[in-house]
Scaffold this active site. Structure first.
Site, PDB file in Angstrom:
ATOM      1  N   ALA A  43      49.614  37.769  31.473  1.00 51.85           N
ATOM      2  CA  ALA A  43      48.956  38.529  30.723  1.00 51.85           C
ATOM      3  C   ALA A  43      47.542  37.810  29.954  1.00 51.85           C
ATOM      4  O   ALA A  43      47.699  36.886  29.638  1.00 51.85           O
ATOM      5  CB  ALA A  43      49.943  38.701  29.445  1.00 51.85           C
ATOM      6  N   LYS A  55      40.626  30.169  30.049  1.00 49.54           N
ATOM      7  CA  LYS A  55      41.592  29.789  31.203  1.00 49.54           C
ATOM      8  C   LYS A  55      41.840  28.197  30.866  1.00 49.54           C
ATOM      9  O   LYS A  55      42.847  27.753  31.015  1.00 49.54           O
ATOM     10  CB  LYS A  55      40.944  30.089  32.515  1.00 49.54           C
ATOM     11  CG  LYS A  55      40.989  31.457  32.923  1.00 49.54           C
ATOM     12  CD  LYS A  55      42.356  32.034  33.110  1.00 49.54           C
ATOM     13  CE  LYS A  55      42.838  33.252  32.492  1.00 49.54           C
ATOM     14  NZ  LYS A  55      44.308  33.574  32.864  1.00 49.54           N
ATOM     15  N   SER A  70      42.189  29.811  37.203  1.00 50.15           N
ATOM     16  CA  SER A  70      41.139  30.461  37.950  1.00 50.15           C
ATOM     17  C   SER A  70      40.090  29.122  38.379  1.00 50.15           C
ATOM     18  O   SER A  70      39.958  28.130  38.004  1.00 50.15           O
ATOM     19  CB  SER A  70      40.462  31.185  37.000  1.00 50.15           C
ATOM     20  OG  SER A  70      39.133  31.669  37.715  1.00 50.15           O
ATOM     21  N   LEU A 128      33.512  42.875  43.413  1.00 48.33           N
ATOM     22  CA  LEU A 128      33.035  43.102  44.850  1.00 48.33           C
ATOM     23  C   LEU A 128      33.860  44.348  45.313  1.00 48.33           C
ATOM     24  O   LEU A 128      33.652  45.119  45.784  1.00 48.33           O
ATOM     25  CB  LEU A 128      32.707  42.037  45.676  1.00 48.33           C
ATOM     26  CG  LEU A 128      32.186  42.449  46.905  1.00 48.33           C
ATOM     27  CD1 LEU A 128      30.741  43.031  46.765  1.00 48.33           C
ATOM     28  CD2 LEU A 128      32.082  41.071  47.975  1.00 48.33           C
ATOM     29  N   LEU A 175      50.167  47.251  28.466  1.00 54.44           N
ATOM     30  CA  LEU A 175      49.682  48.245  29.140  1.00 54.44           C
ATOM     31  C   LEU A 175      48.210  48.469  28.680  1.00 54.44           C
ATOM     32  O   LEU A 175      47.662  49.641  28.692  1.00 54.44           O
ATOM     33  CB  LEU A 175      50.400  49.447  28.595  1.00 54.44           C
ATOM     34  CG  LEU A 175      51.882  49.402  29.123  1.00 54.44           C
ATOM     35  CD1 LEU A 175      52.793  50.715  28.959  1.00 54.44           C
ATOM     36  CD2 LEU A 175      52.028  49.030  30.759  1.00 54.44           C
ATOM     37  N   TYR A 194      35.725  34.205  28.827  1.00 53.10           N
ATOM     38  CA  TYR A 194      37.010  34.350  29.717  1.00 53.10           C
ATOM     39  C   TYR A 194      37.400  32.901  30.235  1.00 53.10           C
ATOM     40  O   TYR A 194      38.537  32.850  30.323  1.00 53.10           O
ATOM     41  CB  TYR A 194      36.587  35.484  30.703  1.00 53.10           C
ATOM     42  CG  TYR A 194      37.596  35.409  31.837  1.00 53.10           C
ATOM     43  CD1 TYR A 194      38.963  35.732  31.544  1.00 53.10           C
ATOM     44  CD2 TYR A 194      37.494  34.916  33.053  1.00 53.10           C
ATOM     45  CE1 TYR A 194      39.799  35.414  32.600  1.00 53.10           C
ATOM     46  CE2 TYR A 194      38.181  34.789  33.954  1.00 53.10           C
ATOM     47  CZ  TYR A 194      39.420  35.226  33.734  1.00 53.10           C
ATOM     48  OH  TYR A 194      40.632  35.048  34.862  1.00 53.10           O
TER      49      TYR A 194
HETATM   50  P1  NAD Z   1      45.155  42.616  35.289  1.00 51.04           P
HETATM   51  O1  NAD Z   1      44.380  43.288  34.130  1.00 51.04           O
HETATM   52  O2  NAD Z   1      45.613  43.889  36.257  1.00 51.04           O
HETATM   53  O3  NAD Z   1      46.477  42.199  34.601  1.00 51.04           O
HETATM   54  C1  NAD Z   1      46.763  41.405  33.275  1.00 51.04           C
HETATM   55  C2  NAD Z   1      47.742  42.256  32.585  1.00 51.04           C
HETATM   56  O4  NAD Z   1      47.875  41.825  31.199  1.00 51.04           O
HETATM   57  C3  NAD Z   1      47.454  43.739  32.513  1.00 51.04           C
HETATM   58  O5  NAD Z   1      48.539  44.570  32.894  1.00 51.04           O
HETATM   59  C4  NAD Z   1      47.455  43.871  30.812  1.00 51.04           C
HETATM   60  O6  NAD Z   1      47.752  45.116  30.266  1.00 51.04           O
HETATM   61  C5  NAD Z   1      48.258  42.728  30.288  1.00 51.04           C
HETATM   62  N1  NAD Z   1      47.779  42.308  29.159  1.00 51.04           N
HETATM   63  C6  NAD Z   1      46.591  41.965  28.647  1.00 51.04           C
HETATM   64  N2  NAD Z   1      46.692  41.422  27.193  1.00 51.04           N
HETATM   65  C7  NAD Z   1      47.999  41.613  26.901  1.00 51.04           C
HETATM   66  C8  NAD Z   1      48.761  41.095  25.690  1.00 51.04           C
HETATM   67  N3  NAD Z   1      48.210  40.472  24.642  1.00 51.04           N
HETATM   68  N4  NAD Z   1      49.938  41.396  25.731  1.00 51.04           N
HETATM   69  C9  NAD Z   1      50.758  41.779  26.864  1.00 51.04           C
HETATM   70  N5  NAD Z   1      49.972  41.907  27.859  1.00 51.04           N
HETATM   71  C10 NAD Z   1      48.828  41.970  28.025  1.00 51.04           C
HETATM   72  O7  NAD Z   1      44.404  41.417  35.685  1.00 51.04           O
HETATM   73  P2  NAD Z   1      45.057  40.746  37.133  1.00 51.04           P
HETATM   74  O8  NAD Z   1      43.822  40.674  38.003  1.00 51.04           O
HETATM   75  O9  NAD Z   1      46.237  41.007  37.522  1.00 51.04           O
HETATM   76  O10 NAD Z   1      45.144  39.085  36.535  1.00 51.04           O
HETATM   77  C11 NAD Z   1      46.310  38.626  36.153  1.00 51.04           C
HETATM   78  C12 NAD Z   1      45.966  37.107  35.701  1.00 51.04           C
HETATM   79  O11 NAD Z   1      45.267  36.396  36.541  1.00 51.04           O
HETATM   80  C13 NAD Z   1      45.007  37.097  34.309  1.00 51.04           C
HETATM   81  O12 NAD Z   1      45.561  36.241  33.449  1.00 51.04           O
HETATM   82  C14 NAD Z   1      43.603  36.827  35.105  1.00 51.04           C
HETATM   83  O13 NAD Z   1      42.732  35.933  34.139  1.00 51.04           O
HETATM   84  C15 NAD Z   1      44.301  35.921  36.125  1.00 51.04           C
HETATM   85  N6  NAD Z   1      43.255  35.829  37.219  1.00 51.04           N
HETATM   86  C16 NAD Z   1      42.717  36.722  37.873  1.00 51.04           C
HETATM   87  C17 NAD Z   1      41.622  36.864  38.891  1.00 51.04           C
HETATM   88  C18 NAD Z   1      41.196  37.781  39.339  1.00 51.04           C
HETATM   89  O14 NAD Z   1      40.172  37.870  39.793  1.00 51.04           O
HETATM   90  N7  NAD Z   1      41.964  39.063  39.326  1.00 51.04           N
HETATM   91  C19 NAD Z   1      41.247  35.539  39.341  1.00 51.04           C
HETATM   92  C20 NAD Z   1      41.703  34.302  38.709  1.00 51.04           C
HETATM   93  C21 NAD Z   1      42.788  34.697  37.555  1.00 51.04           C
HETATM   94  N1  UFG Z   2      29.074  41.118  43.864  1.00 49.61           N
HETATM   95  C1  UFG Z   2      28.004  41.761  44.355  1.00 49.61           C
HETATM   96  N2  UFG Z   2      27.816  43.198  43.869  1.00 49.61           N
HETATM   97  C2  UFG Z   2      28.920  43.531  42.984  1.00 49.61           C
HETATM   98  C3  UFG Z   2      29.884  42.871  42.584  1.00 49.61           C
HETATM   99  C4  UFG Z   2      29.935  41.436  42.964  1.00 49.61           C
HETATM  100  O1  UFG Z   2      26.871  41.534  45.163  1.00 49.61           O
HETATM  101  O2  UFG Z   2      28.771  44.721  42.580  1.00 49.61           O
HETATM  102  C5  UFG Z   2      28.933  39.698  44.505  1.00 49.61           C
HETATM  103  C6  UFG Z   2      28.777  38.748  43.315  1.00 49.61           C
HETATM  104  O3  UFG Z   2      27.556  38.324  43.046  1.00 49.61           O
HETATM  105  C7  UFG Z   2      29.640  37.371  43.882  1.00 49.61           C
HETATM  106  C8  UFG Z   2      30.693  38.099  44.726  1.00 49.61           C
HETATM  107  O4  UFG Z   2      30.268  39.463  45.023  1.00 49.61           O
HETATM  108  O5  UFG Z   2      28.834  36.821  44.908  1.00 49.61           O
HETATM  109  C9  UFG Z   2      31.939  38.016  44.236  1.00 49.61           C
HETATM  110  O6  UFG Z   2      31.755  38.448  42.799  1.00 49.61           O
HETATM  111  P1  UFG Z   2      33.177  38.869  41.988  1.00 49.61           P
HETATM  112  O7  UFG Z   2      32.706  39.643  40.906  1.00 49.61           O
HETATM  113  O8  UFG Z   2      34.051  39.949  42.755  1.00 49.61           O
HETATM  114  O9  UFG Z   2      33.973  37.591  41.871  1.00 49.61           O
HETATM  115  P2  UFG Z   2      33.255  36.361  41.084  1.00 49.61           P
HETATM  116  O10 UFG Z   2      33.646  35.048  42.265  1.00 49.61           O
HETATM  117  O11 UFG Z   2      32.225  36.379  40.356  1.00 49.61           O
HETATM  118  O12 UFG Z   2      34.448  36.103  40.121  1.00 49.61           O
HETATM  119  C10 UFG Z   2      36.090  36.350  40.349  1.00 49.61           C
HETATM  120  C11 UFG Z   2      36.763  36.843  39.059  1.00 49.61           C
HETATM  121  C12 UFG Z   2      36.692  35.728  37.837  1.00 49.61           C
HETATM  122  C13 UFG Z   2      37.337  34.545  38.502  1.00 49.61           C
HETATM  123  C14 UFG Z   2      36.606  34.119  40.071  1.00 49.61           C
HETATM  124  C15 UFG Z   2      37.318  32.941  40.424  1.00 49.61           C
HETATM  125  O13 UFG Z   2      36.011  37.921  38.591  1.00 49.61           O
HETATM  126  O14 UFG Z   2      37.736  36.110  37.079  1.00 49.61           O
HETATM  127  O15 UFG Z   2      36.501  35.152  40.687  1.00 49.61           O
HETATM  128  O16 UFG Z   2      36.443  32.125  41.467  1.00 49.61           O
HETATM  129  F1  UFG Z   2      37.218  33.550  37.487  1.00 49.61           F
END
Ligand code: NAD
Ligand code: UFG
Length: 338
Positions: free
Chosen positions: A81, A153, A124, A200, A33, A149
């Site tokens: 997680a 991954k 990712s 974004l 959480l 980060y």
């Molecule tokens: P999120 O933060 O909503 O979900 C991650 C969850 O993991 C959270 O509920 C957090 O409380 C829990 N957590 C973190 N550390 C923990 C620990 N040590 N033990 C137990 N629980 C833990 O994020 P999300 O967007 O749902 O992402 C889920 C997964 O997908 C992550 O691994 C993230 O890196 C990966 N991912 C997300 C995106 C994105 O843009 N959202 C893109 C690529 C990969």
């Molecule tokens: N952007 C803006 N203004 C903002 C936020 C984002 O212009 O306030 C732009 C960024 O420059 C980018 C696009 O919107 O061009 C998307 O940005 P995000 O931050 O939403 O996403 P990213 O592509 O940078 O990264 C996301 C996740 C990463 C993941 C990646 C995978 O945050 O964790 O996608 O492609 F690794």
């Protein structure tokens, strides 16, 4: 037999638990959480009309994990997680290496003790760095990853792949997500970022709901059709459904498989802003700012391998993503705190 979903109360985790329950699986969710609320799972249970079990636990706590594996009949694991804020990872690299890498190693050790050999990992598109080509196929070389980060991954991908090489009975799927946005169409679950959003779509919805004055668009001199960055946005429900297909696929092979999970379409920042405005009838004021360090021109997937081998493809377009993101935000202006 149950699926253990780590990070099950988070944004992607909660949507995935819902789709797993809808598909008839038994689900055990765990989360510490640190970046989510238990309420997300209560709402998932309401939507599904059945219950996922929940354990508040940290993946770094091996005894806590053993307790779960002893009580539950875990057959496979979907591992969400982890911490995911790019900027925070640059400031606090040890926190990220400890939480994400140490946490995953603890999980793998306990999983091995209990002879669980089926695993899906949330990777990712960030592992491709500045992509050598677009659309990005799974053969695209791994790039220079600009932040801790993203490095966690990639390191976890390597650790898992080595583990599979050492055990021919293991089935591993690495899913490389592109940019998940949107929310369940009910508006009951969605993304709930802490503080100022980095990404974004949550920034746009917070401007729409009046929490922020305007969107900063990070650069308009990229090599794209309108100069703003292009990404492959994917509806979180489509992404969740990819995990259901991945769980089925684990039965068919031993070894490691990698799939890009995107739509195959690239949209610019201004495409997203304009679509959001059109679909929801809300103006999003914005101004052009400096480029954000580490950002790339464009990033979008080839989704062919996922279609051919998982039988999965994204069904929801950018309009639905914008509609559902706003539906969630307007119904829950303070996330799960209401
Ligand atoms: P999120 O933060 O909503 O979900 C991650 C969850 O993991 C959270 O509920 C957090 O409380 C829990 N957590 C973190 N550390 C923990 C620990 N040590 N033990 C137990 N629980 C833990 O994020 P999300 O967007 O749902 O992402 C889920 C997964 O997908 C992550 O691994 C993230 O890196 C990966 N991912 C997300 C995106 C994105 O843009 N959202 C893109 C690529 C990969
Ligand atoms: N952007 C803006 N203004 C903002 C936020 C984002 O212009 O306030 C732009 C960024 O420059 C980018 C696009 O919107 O061009 C998307 O940005 P995000 O931050 O939403 O996403 P990213 O592509 O940078 O990264 C996301 C996740 C990463 C993941 C990646 C995978 O945050 O964790 O996608 O492609 F690794």
């Amino acid at each position: 037999m149950a699926i253990l979903v780590t990070g099950g109360t988070g944004y992607i985790g909660s949507h995935t638990v819902l789709e797993l329950l809808n598909a008839g699986y038994d689900v055990v969710a765990l989360d510490n959480l640190s970046n989510s609320s238990k309420k997300s799972l209560q709402r998932v249970n309401e939507l599904a009309g059945k219950e996922a079990k929940f354990y508040e636990a940290d993946i770094r706590d091996e005894d806590g994990l053993r307790n779960i594996f002893e009580k539950e009949n875990i057959d496979s694991i979907i591992h969400f997680a982890g911490l995911k804020a790019v900027g925070e990872s640059v400031e606090k690299p040890l926190l990220y290496y400890d939480n994400n890498i140490h946490g995953t190693i603890s999980l793998l050790k306990v999983m091995k003790e209990f002879n669980v050999k089926k695993f899906v990992f949330s990777s990712s598109a960030t592992v491709y760095g500045v992509p050598a080509f677009v659309p990005i196929t799974e053969e695209c070389p791994i790039g220079e990853i600009p932040n801790p980060y993203g490095k966690t991954k990639r390191m976890i991908e390597v650790i898992l792949s080595d583990m599979v090489k050492a055990d021919p009975e293991f089935s591993l799927i690495l899913l490389r997500y592109f940019n998940p946005i949107g929310a369940h169409e009910s508006g009951m679950i969605g993304e709930n970022p802490n503080g100022i959003p980095n990404n974004l779509m949550p920034y746009i919805t917070q401007v729409a709901v009046g929490k922020r004055a305007e969107l900063g668009v990070f650069g308009n001199d990229y090599k794209t059709h309108d100069g703003t960055g292009v990404r492959d946005y994917i509806h979180v429900v489509d992404l969740a459904l990819a995990h259901v297909n991945a769980i089925k696929k684990l039965e068919d092979f031993k070894g490691t498989k990698i799939y890009n999970i995107g739509t195959g379409n690239g949209y610019s920042v201004l495409d997203v802003v304009k679509t959001f405005e059109k679909v929801n009838g809300i103006k999003i004021p914005y101004s052009i700012k400096e480029r954000r360090p580490g950002d790339i021109d464009e990033c979008y997937a080839s989704s062919k391998k996922a279609l051919d081998e998982l039988g999965w493809e994204a069904k929801r377009g950018l309009e639905e993503m914008c509609r559902d993101s706003w539906n969630w935000q307007k119904k829950n202006p303070n996330g799960f705190e209401d």
